[in-house]
Write a protein that holds these residues in place. Structure first.
Motif, PDB file in Angstrom:
ATOM      1  N   ILE A 634      -3.019 -41.465   1.204  1.00 24.30           N
ATOM      2  CA  ILE A 634      -2.880 -40.009   1.281  1.00 24.30           C
ATOM      3  C   ILE A 634      -4.214 -39.333   0.975  1.00 24.30           C
ATOM      4  N   ALA A 635      -4.897 -39.818  -0.078  1.00 25.17           N
ATOM      5  CA  ALA A 635      -6.188 -39.218  -0.441  1.00 25.17           C
ATOM      6  C   ALA A 635      -7.216 -39.395   0.669  1.00 25.17           C
ATOM      7  N   MET A 636      -7.291 -40.598   1.245  1.00 25.96           N
ATOM      8  CA  MET A 636      -8.282 -40.844   2.291  1.00 25.96           C
ATOM      9  C   MET A 636      -7.946 -40.078   3.575  1.00 25.96           C
ATOM     10  N   MET A 637      -6.669 -39.949   3.888  1.00 20.40           N
ATOM     11  CA  MET A 637      -6.306 -39.181   5.080  1.00 20.40           C
ATOM     12  C   MET A 637      -6.522 -37.688   4.849  1.00 20.40           C
ATOM     13  N   TYR A 638      -6.351 -37.240   3.618  1.00 21.13           N
ATOM     14  CA  TYR A 638      -6.665 -35.841   3.306  1.00 21.13           C
ATOM     15  C   TYR A 638      -8.158 -35.592   3.499  1.00 21.13           C
ATOM     16  N   ARG A 639      -8.961 -36.552   3.076  1.00 19.86           N
ATOM     17  CA  ARG A 639     -10.405 -36.432   3.286  1.00 19.86           C
ATOM     18  C   ARG A 639     -10.737 -36.414   4.774  1.00 19.86           C
ATOM     19  N   ALA A 640     -10.034 -37.229   5.571  1.00 22.49           N
ATOM     20  CA  ALA A 640     -10.322 -37.303   6.999  1.00 22.49           C
ATOM     21  C   ALA A 640      -9.766 -36.118   7.772  1.00 22.49           C
ATOM     22  N   VAL A 641      -8.575 -35.655   7.384  1.00 20.67           N
ATOM     23  CA  VAL A 641      -7.909 -34.591   8.137  1.00 20.67           C
ATOM     24  C   VAL A 641      -8.365 -33.213   7.681  1.00 20.67           C
ATOM     25  N   LYS A 642      -8.558 -33.033   6.381  1.00 20.20           N
ATOM     26  CA  LYS A 642      -8.958 -31.738   5.834  1.00 20.20           C
ATOM     27  C   LYS A 642     -10.181 -31.910   4.936  1.00 20.20           C
TER      28      LYS A 642
END
Length: 722
Positions: A634-642
């Motif tokens: 979740i943290a890494m996808m948050y970094r990638a998406v937002k």
């Protein structure tokens, strides 16, 4: 839409004549005040525009090269006496130095000319804010805006309520369409810092990071400009004057308790001591802050969020006078706009009418009866905004469970028919000998025309043999992990509709036709089966973690799912073939959900029964190990998406740390002109540089993420839906 409210209809029928009558009365009163004045003083011996005299006097002192003298009571009053004569009432200057530049521009004009220019220039800003909130210019809107009683109060006091209401209203009206400009407008409100307390919390809770950083940059820029123009000594004088403002103007009540519209003033007027008044103010402020954060985090109508923020900004400060109730005008505009779209609730129109009329009598009634009408009106408006329910969302709602059960029985009793589309059932398996055969046979019974694939992931039991006996197409994936299996399945299998489930018999095959029907009939890209039943109660750690991750996804990515970890879902071909799988393990469901949210795809959820595992079948999911992996995903996808929000939060944290480290150094420098703690100053400056670097990274990576999002969207659009 609710039924028309008779009160609202009555108000609308009379709004034009009533507001025109009030505007006429204001004009007569202002004319009489002007006609009975002499030498710039009204009949009571006060300057016309009363409080504006402190702005004009501060501007004159600034033009004379002594901006710091604006905070010197004697010199500031002497400037007022020089213009209006001995015996004139004193009106103090309590604004930060960034307001001195505007005061100096007005001070260059004769007093009455400056007063007229000031009001004539700021009134259109206020009215334009109302028009932007409504999205159109209506005769009723402009008449109601001009007749709002706080307008008359503001005109007679020569105050800045028009500018404050205009900047606040425009900033919120432009928040979603032009976030940077909105941040600049909201940042300019720093000249009235007591009304900006809630802003950073609301913007952070709503995820408006670009606006928050633009506002912060605007505040820093205006502070730096005033420091360059007026010098450190002016800021030192402002800091020194704060004690007088707090003790004499606020705590001692020299202004008059009836003029202040806060619970602090109400408590003091009723005889309460300072501890009681501050305690009451603290309770109201804390409750208001909590409600605003909750409201800005959920799916309430934006108008309700904006109105609550505006009204709440008045509630949280102990120092808000009746002319500051101008802030309620854009809040009322937001509420009326939403009510016209969603329908007036019971008594809502009457309550809004009370709030609109309150400034006309707030000061008088508080003086005569001690009833804090202004505070009660503000609290009423805040409560109305906070209680506005989120609108229903037809594109992302949950079907009630009784309807689902009824439909499942209906579908289960139908005679098997060939599927009109090519359906592929995908079952990733690892050591599922005890259940895989029944799972395959269950899906074969309800989806006789579907291809059923079992992808074995290095099972050490008879999973492959049992799957082949049941008639499944068996394939192997050597790389361990569910994410690797899903990546291989979506890449290899060709179909119009993909149904993914687990091979442990916990998911009910009877729900499969309903999931597929919903996907096809409503042209969705994914339908998730949310789990309900005894299986969810078997492992409480899994259920608690699932609930936590659901809330986290909703908070970070907007509208989320109620069961992001469900392995039972149906997706379209274009979703499956445009999904860039990166996960290796059980975090694959999280990645699927975030991918749908990132591209804003059409999704839905349907609750289904979730059963227990059969005997001799064990779960492969580790509560803590896989939980931490999902959290990391979740943290890494948050970094990638937002990325802007991700790096912006880091920048904000670093800036806060730098401010904490540097504040004592700056204060000491302002007081002594020396920097004795050089290592601390260097550390604070370094942390601030890291903050700026993180912010720049966020801006750059945000542009890259937007390009990647566009590429994924284009790939998605190239493919045919179900």
């Amino acid at each position: 839409m609710t039924a028309p409210d008779p009160t609202a209809l009555a108000i609308r029928a009379r709004i034009v004549p009533v507001t025109l009558a009030l505007i006429g009365a204001y004009a007569v009163a202002l004319g009489a005040m002007w006609a009975t004045s002499s030498g710039g003083l009204d009949a009571a011996g006060r300057p016309l525009g009363t409080d504006f005299s402190n702005v004009w006097a501060a501007g004159r002192l600034t033009l004379e090269g002594a901006p710091q003298a604006s905070y010197d009571l004697a010199r500031h009053y002497a400037e007022q006496v020089r213009e209006f004569g001995p015996g004139v009432p004193f009106f103090g200057w309590h604004y930060p130095p960034m307001f001195l530049a505007l005061a100096a521009a007005l001070g260059a004009l004769p007093y009455l000319g400056a007063l007229l220019v000031w009001q004539a220039a700021t009134l259109p800003i206020y009215l334009y804010g109302l028009v932007k909130i409504f999205g159109e210019s209506r005769r009723e809107l402009l008449f109601a805006g001009l007749a709002f009683p706080a307008v008359f109060v503001n005109l007679t006091h020569g105050h800045n309520g028009f500018l404050t209401a205009g900047l606040f209203g425009l900033g919120l009206a432009l928040l979603r369409s032009r976030p940077i400009l909105a941040g600049v407008l909201l940042g300019l409100l720093a000249y009235k810092p007591q009304f900006g307390v809630l802003l950073p919390f609301a913007l952070a809770a709503g995820g408006y990071w670009r606006t928050a950083f633009a506002a912060a940059a605007t505040v820093m820029a205006t502070c730096a400009l005033s420091l360059a123009l007026f010098g450190v000594e002016t800021w030192q004088a402002f800091a020194a004057s704060a004690a007088f403002t707090r003790t004499v103007v606020l705590e001692a009540g020299d202004t008059g308790w009836h003029k202040i519209m806060s619970v602090f003033a109400a408590a003091r007027a009723l005889g309460g001591g300072l501890p009681t008044a501050y305690a009451a103010q603290g309770i109201v402020a804390a409750a208001t802050l909590a409600v605003v954060i909750r409201l800005w985090r959920n799916d309430a109508p934006f108008g309700a969020k904006a109105a609550a923020l505006l009204a709440g900004s008045v509630l949280v400060t102990p120092y808000a006078l009746d002319y500051d109730l101008m802030i309620l005008a854009p809040a009322l505009a937001f509420m009326v706009r939403d009510a016209l779209q969603l329908g007036f609730r019971r008594f809502e129109a009457a309550a809004l009418a009370f709030v609109w009329a309150a400034p006309l009598v707030a000061r008088t009634l508080a003086e005569l009866t001690l009833i804090p009408v202004g505070f009660l009106a503000t609290l009423t408006l805040f409560a109305l905004a906070a209680s506005r329910d989120p609108p229903s969302s037809p594109s992302h709602g949950r079907t009630p469970m009784p309807q689902v059960v009824e439909r499942l029985y209906e579908l289960a009793n139908l005679k098997p028919q060939a599927a009109p589309l090519k359906v592929a059932v995908l079952l990733p398996c690892y050591n599922e000998e005890a259940a895989i055969g029944d799972v395959v046979r269950g899906f074969r019974a309800v989806l006789p025309g579907a291809d059923i694939y079992v992808y074995d992931n290095n099972s050490k039991d008879r999973t492959i043999e049992k799957a082949e006996e049941a008639g499944a197409i068996v394939r192997r994936e050597r790389r361990q992990g569910k994410g690797n299996v899903v990546r291989r399945m979506l890449a290899d299998v060709e179909a119009d509709v993909y149904l993914m489930a687990d091979g442990d018999l916990t998911y009910d095959p009877l729900a499969a036709p309903l999931l597929i029907e919903r996907l096809v009939s409503e042209q969705l890209d994914m339908v998730v089966a949310t789990r309900e039943g005894e299986g969810m109660l078997a492992r409480k750690g899994h259920a608690a973690g699932n609930a936590m991750f659901n809330r986290m996804i909703t908070r970070l990515f907007g509208t989320g799912f109620t069961d992001i970890l469900s392995g039972y879902r149906v997706c379209s071909r274009r979703f499956a073939k445009s999904f860039p799988t990166a996960s290796n393990g059980f975090e694959i469901e999280t990645e699927l959900s975030i991918h749908a949210l990132d591209l804003r795809l059409a999704v839905d959820e349907i609750p289904v029964r979730y059963g227990k595992r059969p005997e001799n079948s064990t779960s492969k999911l580790s509560t803590f190990r896989d939980g931490f992996r999902i959290l990391w995903t979740i943290a890494m996808m948050y970094r990638a998406v937002k990325p802007f929000r991700f790096f912006g939060a880091i920048a904000l944290a670093l800036a806060g740390a730098g401010a904490v480290l540097g504040a004592p150094v700056v204060v000491e420098f302002l007081e002594t002109g020396l920097v004795p703690r050089l290592p601390t100053a260097v550390l604070a400056a370094s942390v601030m540089q890291l903050s700026v670097l993180s912010l720049v990274c966020g801006i750059v990576v945000e542009a890259i993420a937007e390009a990647r999002r566009e590429a994924k969207r284009l790939r998605y659009l190239e493919l045919k839906g179900a």
